[in-house]
Design an enzyme around this catalytic site. Structure first.
Site, short mmCIF file in Angstrom:
data_model
loop_
_atom_site.label_atom_id
_atom_site.label_comp_id
_atom_site.label_asym_id
_atom_site.label_seq_id
_atom_site.Cartn_x
_atom_site.Cartn_y
_atom_site.Cartn_z
N TRP A 79 0.73 -1.16 -0.10
CA TRP A 79 -0.02 0.02 0.14
C TRP A 79 0.90 1.28 0.05
O TRP A 79 1.83 1.19 0.66
CB TRP A 79 -1.08 -0.13 1.21
N SER A 104 3.29 -7.17 1.67
CA SER A 104 2.20 -6.75 2.23
C SER A 104 0.80 -6.65 1.54
O SER A 104 0.42 -7.68 1.34
CB SER A 104 2.68 -5.06 2.48
N LEU A 105 0.48 -5.39 1.39
CA LEU A 105 -1.04 -5.43 0.39
C LEU A 105 -0.89 -6.22 -0.83
O LEU A 105 -1.62 -7.11 -1.29
CB LEU A 105 -1.48 -4.00 0.16
N ILE A 145 6.30 3.37 10.43
CA ILE A 145 5.75 2.08 11.22
C ILE A 145 6.49 0.97 10.39
O ILE A 145 6.77 -0.09 11.37
CB ILE A 145 4.32 2.15 11.14
N ASP A 190 8.17 -6.73 13.00
CA ASP A 190 7.29 -6.28 12.21
C ASP A 190 6.15 -5.88 13.08
O ASP A 190 5.47 -6.76 13.63
CB ASP A 190 6.73 -7.13 11.02
N HIS A 244 9.11 -4.91 8.52
CA HIS A 244 7.95 -4.84 7.39
C HIS A 244 8.61 -5.12 5.85
O HIS A 244 8.03 -5.37 5.22
CB HIS A 244 7.07 -3.95 7.61
#
Length: 269
Positions: free
Chosen positions: A27, A89-90, A153, A214, A242
């Site tokens: 994302w 991820s996404l 993050i 993560d 991440h």
């Protein structure tokens, strides 16, 4: 050798030679996130990167509704036959959907820092719904600041967090800015999409790669994912967060190389 393909509605990029690996980003990102990582594998594999609809060079292609099912349908025709799809991820949600819906299309599946359901729920560790709601509210005010916070993050906990954030930021800004609609709907996907019931349909060899540090895909949820998809291989990088392909590129490349080489060896035998 790098080719830019524009003979399809979506743009893809390819470099290297050998068996096919296809990378799908997360994302707020684009294929630029993989720029510094690709050279670790392009001597042994042909690497294709695809900007998700609404992001990067495909920012103008935003499906309605913006769902994982529609994203995977748009990406599927661009996949080289019998390739291994690597979703971060996404992008890992899209990759899992592809593997569940079109098993004959793929030779294998790799997810990096991904999960079948991102948001936390009963007996399911994940991202706090409040955090995603905060991002949705911030997004309406300032995309750049929201992305910076999201990057922070993603790198949190990594020894090289500042360098990781700088590297990703520099690489993705080489590509066009994302569609505001895709950003908003992408967050909706992270909040609502749930592929847990579809994992049993994934029959291709699968590797799930995680970072122990993560905070978006917490390691406390790995056992639950293993219960739903027990045939998948699981690797946790102890010092990664991440974006392990940014913080630990050689280690990540070695793991991917070993998995992909084994998949293609079994396919040939």
């Amino acid at each position: 050798m790098k080719d830019l393909h524009t003979n399809t509605p979506l743009v893809t990029r390819t470099q290297g030679t050998g068996k096919d690996l296809v990378f799908i980003h997360g994302w707020g990102m684009n294929s630029g996130a993989f720029t510094s990582f690709i050279p670790y594998l392009s001597a042994d594999f042909r690497i294709t990167t695809i900007d998700l609809p609404g992001f990067g060079e495909n920012a103008a292609h935003v499906p309605t509704p913006y769902t994982v099912a529609n994203l995977s349908e748009m990406v599927a025709p661009l996949m080289p036959p019998q390739s291994i799809v690597v979703g971060w991820s996404l992008g890992g949600l899209v990759a899992q959907k592809l593997a569940a819906q079109r098993p004959n299309l793929l030779a294998g599946l790799v997810t990096i820092a991904s999960t079948p359901r991102f948001v936390a729920g009963p007996c399911w560790p994940g991202i706090a719904a409040d955090l995603l709601n905060m991002f949705k509210q911030q997004l309406e005010k300032n995309f750049s600041k929201t992305l910076e916070r999201f990057l922070a993050i993603q790198a949190m906990g990594s020894d090289t967090a500042k360098q990781d954030i700088k590297a990703i930021r520099e690489q993705i800004t080489e590509f066009p800015s994302p569609s505001e609609e895709a950003l908003k709907e992408g967050l909706h996907i992270l909040s609502c999409e749930d592929l847990r019931s579809e994992l049993k349909r994934i029959i291709v060899p699968t590797l799930r790669l995680y970072g122990r540090l993560d905070s978006l895909v917490p390691t406390s949820g790995i056992d639950r994912i293993c219960e739903l998809h027990p045939q998948a291989d699981t690797v946790v990088l102890p010092h990664a967060s991440h974006a392990p392909f940014i913080s630990h590129p050689q280690q990540t490349a070695d793991i991917l190389y070993s998995f992909a080489t084994n998949v293609y060896k079994q396919e040939a035998s």
